[in-house]
Write a protein that holds these residues in place. Structure first.
Motif, PDB file in Angstrom:
ATOM      1  N   ALA A 165       1.012  -0.951   0.405  1.00 28.53           N
ATOM      2  CA  ALA A 165      -0.147  -0.010  -0.592  1.00 28.53           C
ATOM      3  C   ALA A 165       0.795   1.055   0.057  1.00 28.53           C
ATOM      4  CB  ALA A 165      -1.480  -0.354   1.329  1.00 28.53           C
ATOM      5  N   LEU A 166       2.268   1.223   0.845  1.00 33.17           N
ATOM      6  CA  LEU A 166       2.791   2.096   0.654  1.00 33.17           C
ATOM      7  C   LEU A 166       3.462   2.940  -0.125  1.00 33.17           C
ATOM      8  CD1 LEU A 166       4.744   1.686   4.368  1.00 33.17           C
ATOM      9  CD2 LEU A 166       3.915   3.642   3.409  1.00 33.17           C
ATOM     10  N   ARG A 167       3.695   1.621  -1.516  1.00 35.47           N
ATOM     11  CA  ARG A 167       3.927   1.239  -2.681  1.00 35.47           C
ATOM     12  C   ARG A 167       3.859   2.089  -3.760  1.00 35.47           C
ATOM     13  NH1 ARG A 167       5.466  -2.769  -2.601  1.00 35.47           N
ATOM     14  NH2 ARG A 167       8.306  -2.505  -1.970  1.00 35.47           N
ATOM     15  N   VAL A 168       2.486   1.599  -3.485  1.00 34.24           N
ATOM     16  CA  VAL A 168       1.434   1.985  -4.188  1.00 34.24           C
ATOM     17  C   VAL A 168       0.799   3.577  -3.930  1.00 34.24           C
ATOM     18  CG1 VAL A 168      -1.534   2.095  -5.259  1.00 34.24           C
ATOM     19  CG2 VAL A 168       0.025  -0.160  -5.290  1.00 34.24           C
ATOM     20  N   SER A 169       0.709   4.140  -2.986  1.00 36.16           N
ATOM     21  CA  SER A 169      -0.115   5.592  -2.609  1.00 36.16           C
ATOM     22  C   SER A 169       1.436   6.720  -3.067  1.00 36.16           C
ATOM     23  CB  SER A 169      -0.119   5.616  -0.910  1.00 36.16           C
ATOM     24  OG  SER A 169       1.262   5.643  -0.152  1.00 36.16           O
ATOM     25  N   VAL A 170       2.645   6.229  -3.012  1.00 37.89           N
ATOM     26  CA  VAL A 170       4.282   6.977  -3.204  1.00 37.89           C
ATOM     27  C   VAL A 170       4.000   6.969  -4.680  1.00 37.89           C
ATOM     28  CG1 VAL A 170       6.675   6.995  -3.549  1.00 37.89           C
ATOM     29  CG2 VAL A 170       5.764   6.750  -1.370  1.00 37.89           C
ATOM     30  N   ALA A 171       3.984   5.852  -5.878  1.00 37.91           N
ATOM     31  CA  ALA A 171       3.167   6.195  -7.650  1.00 37.91           C
ATOM     32  C   ALA A 171       2.347   6.944  -7.159  1.00 37.91           C
ATOM     33  CB  ALA A 171       3.592   4.501  -7.847  1.00 37.91           C
ATOM     34  N   ALA A 172       1.619   6.870  -6.877  1.00 38.24           N
ATOM     35  CA  ALA A 172       0.490   8.107  -7.004  1.00 38.24           C
ATOM     36  C   ALA A 172       0.673   9.221  -6.909  1.00 38.24           C
ATOM     37  CB  ALA A 172      -0.883   7.983  -6.998  1.00 38.24           C
ATOM     38  N   TRP A 173       1.317   9.487  -5.668  1.00 36.47           N
ATOM     39  CA  TRP A 173       1.752  10.764  -5.085  1.00 36.47           C
ATOM     40  C   TRP A 173       2.624  11.256  -6.695  1.00 36.47           C
ATOM     41  CZ3 TRP A 173       3.945  12.113   0.854  1.00 36.47           C
ATOM     42  CH2 TRP A 173       3.687  13.225   1.008  1.00 36.47           C
ATOM     43  N   ALA A 174       3.691  11.022  -6.742  1.00 45.13           N
ATOM     44  CA  ALA A 174       4.778  10.684  -7.408  1.00 45.13           C
ATOM     45  C   ALA A 174       3.510  11.415  -9.169  1.00 45.13           C
ATOM     46  CB  ALA A 174       5.784   9.577  -7.670  1.00 45.13           C
ATOM     47  N   ALA A 175       3.257  10.402  -9.245  1.00 43.65           N
ATOM     48  CA  ALA A 175       2.369  10.794 -10.887  1.00 43.65           C
ATOM     49  C   ALA A 175       2.306  11.857 -11.042  1.00 43.65           C
ATOM     50  CB  ALA A 175       1.951   9.588 -11.040  1.00 43.65           C
ATOM     51  N   ASN A 176       1.815  12.291  -9.715  1.00 48.28           N
ATOM     52  CA  ASN A 176       0.447  13.450 -10.317  1.00 48.28           C
ATOM     53  C   ASN A 176       0.269  14.290  -8.592  1.00 48.28           C
ATOM     54  OD1 ASN A 176      -1.437  15.293 -10.873  1.00 48.28           O
ATOM     55  ND2 ASN A 176      -2.593  14.298 -12.136  1.00 48.28           N
ATOM     56  N   ALA A 177       0.186  15.332  -8.491  1.00 52.93           N
ATOM     57  CA  ALA A 177       0.557  15.855  -7.147  1.00 52.93           C
ATOM     58  C   ALA A 177      -0.889  16.134  -7.160  1.00 52.93           C
ATOM     59  CB  ALA A 177       0.890  17.969  -7.460  1.00 52.93           C
ATOM     60  N   VAL A 178      -2.047  16.037  -7.962  1.00 59.58           N
ATOM     61  CA  VAL A 178      -3.902  16.412  -7.629  1.00 59.58           C
ATOM     62  C   VAL A 178      -3.419  14.611  -7.138  1.00 59.58           C
ATOM     63  CG1 VAL A 178      -5.601  16.041  -9.031  1.00 59.58           C
ATOM     64  CG2 VAL A 178      -3.675  17.443 -10.096  1.00 59.58           C
ATOM     65  N   ASP A 179      -2.721  13.888  -6.557  1.00 62.62           N
ATOM     66  CA  ASP A 179      -3.119  12.811  -6.431  1.00 62.62           C
ATOM     67  C   ASP A 179      -2.825  12.736  -4.776  1.00 62.62           C
ATOM     68  OD1 ASP A 179      -4.919  11.027  -7.572  1.00 62.62           O
ATOM     69  OD2 ASP A 179      -3.620  10.494  -8.857  1.00 62.62           O
TER      70      ASP A 179
END
Length: 569
Positions: A165-179
């Motif tokens: 879950a941590l890995r997914v959240s960091v990937a989404a956060w890094a992909a777009n600041a909107v997330d």
């Protein structure tokens, strides 16, 4: 209408707005391909914008790149079938909605809208295995790390797999600041499970994206929460250098103070002190940061820890620019915590301040007193008192410390003549002490005891008070005062039960003494701090019964009323 259908109606209305918007998106589609720009036109640089919905507002981030593949426009008939599936889900029929969406996905494989709605339906059904299978397959197929990010992170969390879950959240956060809002929430909620892995993930995302200030601020916050404020400061300093922004430390400090957590307060103090020490800032900016840090240190009771650091950080700023209140507060804290060299260095760097601020001259003299020889400071204090009468009480105290009791008595009397003086109550108490047994040599010992307490030598004061109590108990001239001093020092040491011994002796054996009502009150306070409300109430009530007109009766009565009210509740 059946009860089940009645309950479903509000949920259907809640989904109606989002469903209508989704239908419009499906029907209209997204323009898939724009005509290519002429080859002669130079490529414009990526514009910067303020991301209003980033984790921390006012974060400068690059404009997110457009999708490499446009969303396929759905035919009207297909869009109506998709809308029907959403209506089924909103009506409380997620199983039927899932079946419809699976059929639609077979007809239109990998369509982002269908995949997203199917994932949300699995979440509503709490079928976490299905969410994982769908999200992993589609994210790989479409090479989109933001697709179903929130749903997959939730599934991993429910499946007790927090690292994924941590890995997914960091990937989404890094992909777009909107997330950032949902991704950072998941990240900081799960980071304590594996702080080292979480730190490595966020550090990797932040380091490779120097323009993303929100990631740098998140990394600094993680350092703060794990008790490493120095690392948080370094992250922010590096981020300001890489991004060209100069307000990240100030922003982080202010937002950290708002949280109220001890770890965030420590990080905010470190960051604001770093700003105060930054020679590249203007003096007024450095002083503003220093004052903010000092206010935070005072609010958290950490003046002794941060006064030396702030004095060192602002040593290059002239003292006359500090402001009298800030300067005096720092100097007094340094004096009381045994940093006399720092005070001398600060005053030596600003030699003209003492002429304009006699309080500073007083603090310098009191520093000499704290070094252990009060008599050496008396001539200077006497001269200062002639020029500035507000120093008279400290002159009397120093004379009391040095054993010059007659001079101290005279000056205490002059202070007590002015009831509006904040030192008048203590001056009056000192007068009572000196007049109780005018010929007793123990008065000098009480002066020494007061000196040790004043300069913070609690161990010396405790030994001296214990010796005086053993000499005077139970019926000596100064037995009550010695017992109260010993009890107060034991309470300061955290030994409340031991403090009860002299208090109860005074209350029972010296009931006619002037200090007996105070001993009763403090015995009640000691029982209350131990959680023994019954005995606390008994001591307070006995105090009121024996001494109804004592000077402390109003305060004791308030405590009785509060205890009775609490017991009724």
């Amino acid at each position: 209408m059946s009860p089940a259908r009645a309950r479903a109606v509000p949920r259907a209305r809640a989904w109606w707005g989002s469903s209508l918007a989704l239908s419009l998106l499906i029907v209209t589609g997204v323009a898939s391909a724009q005509s290519p720009a002429p080859t002669a036109t130079p490529t414009r640089p990526v514009p910067l914008r303020v991301a209003d919905d980033a984790l921390i507002q006012s974060v400068t981030v690059p404009f997110p790149p457009a999708r490499t593949r446009a969303i396929e426009m759905l035919p009207p008939a297909f869009a109506r079938r998709l809308q029907r599936a959403l209506d089924l889900r909103a009506s409380g029929l997620p199983d039927r909605a899932r079946d419809t969406l699976l059929v639609l996905l077979r007809e239109r494989p990998h369509h982002p809208i269908i995949v997203t709605e199917l994932g949300r339906t699995h979440v509503l059904r709490e079928d976490w295995g299905a969410v994982e299978r769908l999200a992993v397959a589609e994210r790989i197929a479409q090479r989109d790390s933001a697709l179903l990010g929130s749903e997959l992170a939730t599934a991993y969390e429910r499946l007790a797999r927090p690292r994924e879950a941590l890995r997914v959240s960091v990937a989404a956060w890094a992909a777009n600041a909107v997330d950032g809002p949902w991704a950072s929430g998941v990240f900081f909620r799960l980071a304590p499970v594996d702080a080292r892995a979480a730190l490595a993930m966020l550090e990797g995302a932040s380091t490779t994206r120097p323009w993303r200030s929100d990631l740098a601020l998140g990394l600094a916050r993680l350092h703060a929460l794990t008790g490493r404020p120095i690392e948080a400061v370094q992250v922010l300093v590096d981020a300001e250098k890489r991004s060209g922004r100069t307000g990240l430390r100030q922003l982080f400090g202010e937002e950290s103070l708002l949280s109220g957590r001890a770890a965030d307060t420590s990080a905010a103090l470190a960051v604001l002190t770093n700003l105060a020490a930054d020679a590249s800032k203007r003096p007024d900016e450095r002083l503003a940061s220093g004052r903010r840090a000092w206010n935070a240190a005072q609010a958290s009771g950490r003046e002794a820890e941060w006064a030396p650091r702030l004095a060192d950080a602002l040593r290059e700023v002239p003292g006359e620019r500090w402001g009298p209140e800030f300067l005096l507060a720092v100097v007094r804290s340094l004096q009381r915590t045994g940093h006399a060299p720092a005070v001398r260095a600060l005053l030596a760097a600003n030699p003209g301040l003492e002429d304009r601020l006699p309080e500073l001259a007083l603090e310098r003299v009191l520093g000499v007193v704290r070094e252990g020889d009060p008599a050496r400071a008396l001539p200077v204090l006497d001269s200062l008192t002639r020029a500035w009468p507000a120093a008279r009480f400290m002159l009397a105290e120093t004379q009391f410390f040095a054993g010059e009791l007659d001079s101290a008595h005279a000056n205490y009397g002059r202070v007590a003549e002015h009831p509006e003086d904040p030192d008048a109550p203590l001056a009056l108490d000192r007068l009572y002490l000196l007049e109780e047994a005018p010929r007793s040599p123990l008065r000098v010992s009480f002066g020494r005891l007061a000196f040790e307490r004043w300069r913070g030598a609690r161990g010396n004061a405790l030994r001296l008070a214990d010796s005086l109590w053993r000499m005077q108990a139970p019926r000596g001239d100064f037995a009550a005062r010695a017992g109260l001093e010993l009890a107060a020092l034991r309470v300061e040491e955290g030994d409340v039960r031991a403090a009860l011994v002299p208090l109860l002796v005074i209350a029972d054996s010296l009931a006619e003494d002037r200090l007996a009502p105070l001993a009763r009150q403090r015995a009640g306070d000691a029982y209350a701090s131990l959680g023994d409300e019954k005995n606390a109430l008994a001591q307070y009530e006995e105090c009121l019964a024996r001494y109804p007109r004592a000077w402390n009766s109003a305060e004791v009565r308030r405590r009785v009323e509060r205890l009775r009210k609490d017991r009724r509740l």
